[in-house]
Design an enzyme around this catalytic site. Structure first.
Site, PDB file in Angstrom:
ATOM      1  N   SER A  79      -6.139   3.156  -5.021  1.00 45.37           N
ATOM      2  CA  SER A  79      -5.167   3.347  -3.952  1.00 45.37           C
ATOM      3  C   SER A  79      -5.333   4.740  -3.343  1.00 45.37           C
ATOM      4  O   SER A  79      -6.412   5.058  -2.836  1.00 45.37           O
ATOM      5  CB  SER A  79      -3.763   3.094  -4.493  1.00 45.37           C
ATOM      6  OG  SER A  79      -2.842   2.914  -3.440  1.00 45.37           O
ATOM      7  N   ASP A  91      -3.694  -7.700   0.322  1.00 48.80           N
ATOM      8  CA  ASP A  91      -3.302  -6.299   0.323  1.00 48.80           C
ATOM      9  C   ASP A  91      -3.405  -5.803   1.759  1.00 48.80           C
ATOM     10  O   ASP A  91      -4.437  -6.023   2.408  1.00 48.80           O
ATOM     11  CB  ASP A  91      -4.253  -5.520  -0.597  1.00 48.80           C
ATOM     12  CG  ASP A  91      -3.914  -4.042  -0.736  1.00 48.80           C
ATOM     13  OD1 ASP A  91      -3.097  -3.524   0.050  1.00 48.80           O
ATOM     14  OD2 ASP A  91      -4.498  -3.391  -1.631  1.00 48.80           O
ATOM     15  N   HIS A 134      -1.897  -5.720  -4.048  1.00 49.73           N
ATOM     16  CA  HIS A 134      -2.091  -4.305  -4.360  1.00 49.73           C
ATOM     17  C   HIS A 134      -1.579  -4.008  -5.777  1.00 49.73           C
ATOM     18  O   HIS A 134      -0.391  -4.164  -6.063  1.00 49.73           O
ATOM     19  CB  HIS A 134      -1.335  -3.452  -3.336  1.00 49.73           C
ATOM     20  CG  HIS A 134      -1.719  -2.011  -3.348  1.00 49.73           C
ATOM     21  ND1 HIS A 134      -2.846  -1.540  -2.704  1.00 49.73           N
ATOM     22  CD2 HIS A 134      -1.131  -0.926  -3.918  1.00 49.73           C
ATOM     23  CE1 HIS A 134      -2.931  -0.237  -2.875  1.00 49.73           C
ATOM     24  NE2 HIS A 134      -1.905   0.164  -3.617  1.00 49.73           N
TER      25      HIS A 134
END
Length: 315
Positions: free
Chosen positions: A162, A256, A286
Site C-alpha cells: 500500500s 481494489d 485491498h
C-alpha cells in the site's frame, strides 16, 4: 469477477462498524488500543509465521537535524545472502512495525534474508517528502551495515504494501536520481502509484471494497500537504523516465481502487525495459493478501514474494 466469497463476510463486518475518525492521531490511538486488546484480530485467518534466529531494534539518524527512526531487524537462522528493506502500509498516516511483523518474519525465514522493517515518520506531523526520505535513508543504512549484519551490500532489495509499496517505488526513483545504492528488487504490493486519484478503478471499486474514494482523498491530501500530486516521488506513475530501475514485482488485488494504477505502472516499467513480474489476484480486495489462513490465493501471494526475493538474492 465479484469479491472472493470468503472475503465477503469480512467486508460486512467492516461496513457494519462505526466509521473511523478522519484524525490520524486519534486513529493511531484506536488502532493501538485494539491491538493491545487483541494482538491477532483476524484469528485463524492469518497464519503464524515461522520463527527466526534473532530480532532486535536499532535507531537510524535521518537527514534533518536530530531526527531518527527505528528499524526492526530480523535475522534468519542460516547465513543470509542479502537483505530486504520492508515498508509498512497505513496511508502514510498510520501503521507500525507490529502491523507487518508476521510478514517480515515470513520473508526473512522463507527467503533466508535479513529484513529491515522501517518505522518511518508519518504525516500529518511529517508530511511529504519526509516518509520517502526516511525510507531512502533506511536503504542507505542497510547497505552501509552489511558487513556488521552479515550480508552482501550489493544484494539489498526493498518492498512494501500500500503506502509502503508507493514508498518503495519512490526510493528506487530517488536512488536513480541521486546515484545512490540501487535495490536489486522492488516488491510492490497493493501499491499506490498515482496520487492524482484519476484511475477509473477508483470509481469502480471506491465504495464497498475496504478502501474508499473518500479515504483515499483524506490520506493522500494529508500526506501531500499542498505538494504537487504529480511529483514523481509522490506519484511514481508520473515519472518521465522509468528506465534503469530494478526488477519490479507488482502484486495487485482486482477489487481494489488502486488496481488500475498498478497495471499502468507495470506496463510503463515494461515499456522502459525494466523486468516486471505482475499479478492481479481475482476477487481480492485491498489488504486481503494477508489472510493466509483463510485463502489459498493469499498463501500463493506470499509465496511469490518469498520466492521472488530469494531469486533476486541469488542473481
Amino acid at each position: 469477477m465479484p469479491v472472493e466469497p470468503k472475503i465477503a463476510h469480512l467486508l460486512e463486518m467492516i461496513h457494519s462498524a462505526p466509521p473511523a475518525p478522519r484524525d490520524a492521531v486519534e486513529r493511531r490511538r484506536m488502532n493501538a488500543e485494539r491491538r493491545a486488546k487483541d494482538a491477532n484480530p483476524y484469528g485463524d485467518y492469518v497464519q503464524e509465521e515461522p520463527g527466526i534466529a534473532e530480532i532486535f531494534e536499532e535507531k537510524i539518524k535521518v537527514a534533518d537535524p536530530d531526527g531518527e527512526i527505528t528499524v526492526r531487524i530480523y535475522r534468519p537462522a542460516q547465513e543470509s545472502a542479502g537483505a530486504m528493506v520492508y515498508l509498512h502500509g497505513g496511508g502514510w498516516l498510520m501503521g507500525t512495525l507490529d502491523d507487518t511483523d508476521r510478514r517480515a518474519r515470513a520473508v526473512a525465514a522463507g527467503a533466508n534474508v535479513v529484513v529491515v522493517n522501517v518505522d518511518y515518520r508519518l504525516a500529518p506531523e511529517h508530511p511529504f517528502p519526509t516518509p520517502a526520505e526516511d525510507c531512502y535513508r533506511a536503504l542507505e543504512w542497510t547497505v552501509e551495515q552489511a558487513g556488521r549484519l552479515g550480508y552482501d551490500p550489493a544484494r539489498v532489495g526493498i518492498g512494501g504494501e500500500s503506502a509502503g509499496g508507493n514508498l518503495s517505488a519512490a526510493v528506487s526513483l530517488l536512488a536513480k536520481r541521486r546515484g545512490g545504492p540501487m535495490p536489486v528488487i522492488q516488491v510492490l504490493e497493493i501499491p499506490a502509484f498515482d496520487l492524482t486519484r484519476t484511475s477509473p478503478t477508483i470509481e469502480t471499486y471506491g465504495e464497498g471494497h475496504v478502501l474508499t474514494r473518500s479515504e483515499l482523498e483524506w490520506v493522500m491530501t494529508t500526506y501531500l500537504n499542498g505538494h504537487d500530486p504529480k511529483d514523481p516521488i509522490a506519484s511514481p506513475l508520473h515519472a518521465p523516465d522509468l528506465s534503469g530501475l530494478p526488477h519490479a514485482v507488482i502484486l495487485s488485488a482486482e477489487c481494489d481502487p488502486l488496481s488500475g494504477e498498478a497495471r499502468q505502472y507495470a506496463a510503463r516499467l515494461a515499456a522502459a525495459g525494466v523486468p516486471v513480474t505482475f499479478r492481479e489476484f481475482p476477487g481480492h480486495v485491498h489488504g486481503s493478501h494477508t489472510l493466509t489462513g483463510l485463502l489459498a490465493s493469499s498463501r500463493e501471494w506470499r509465496s511469490i514474494v518469498v520466492d521472488s526475493v530469494s531469486a533476486a538474492m541469488r542473481r
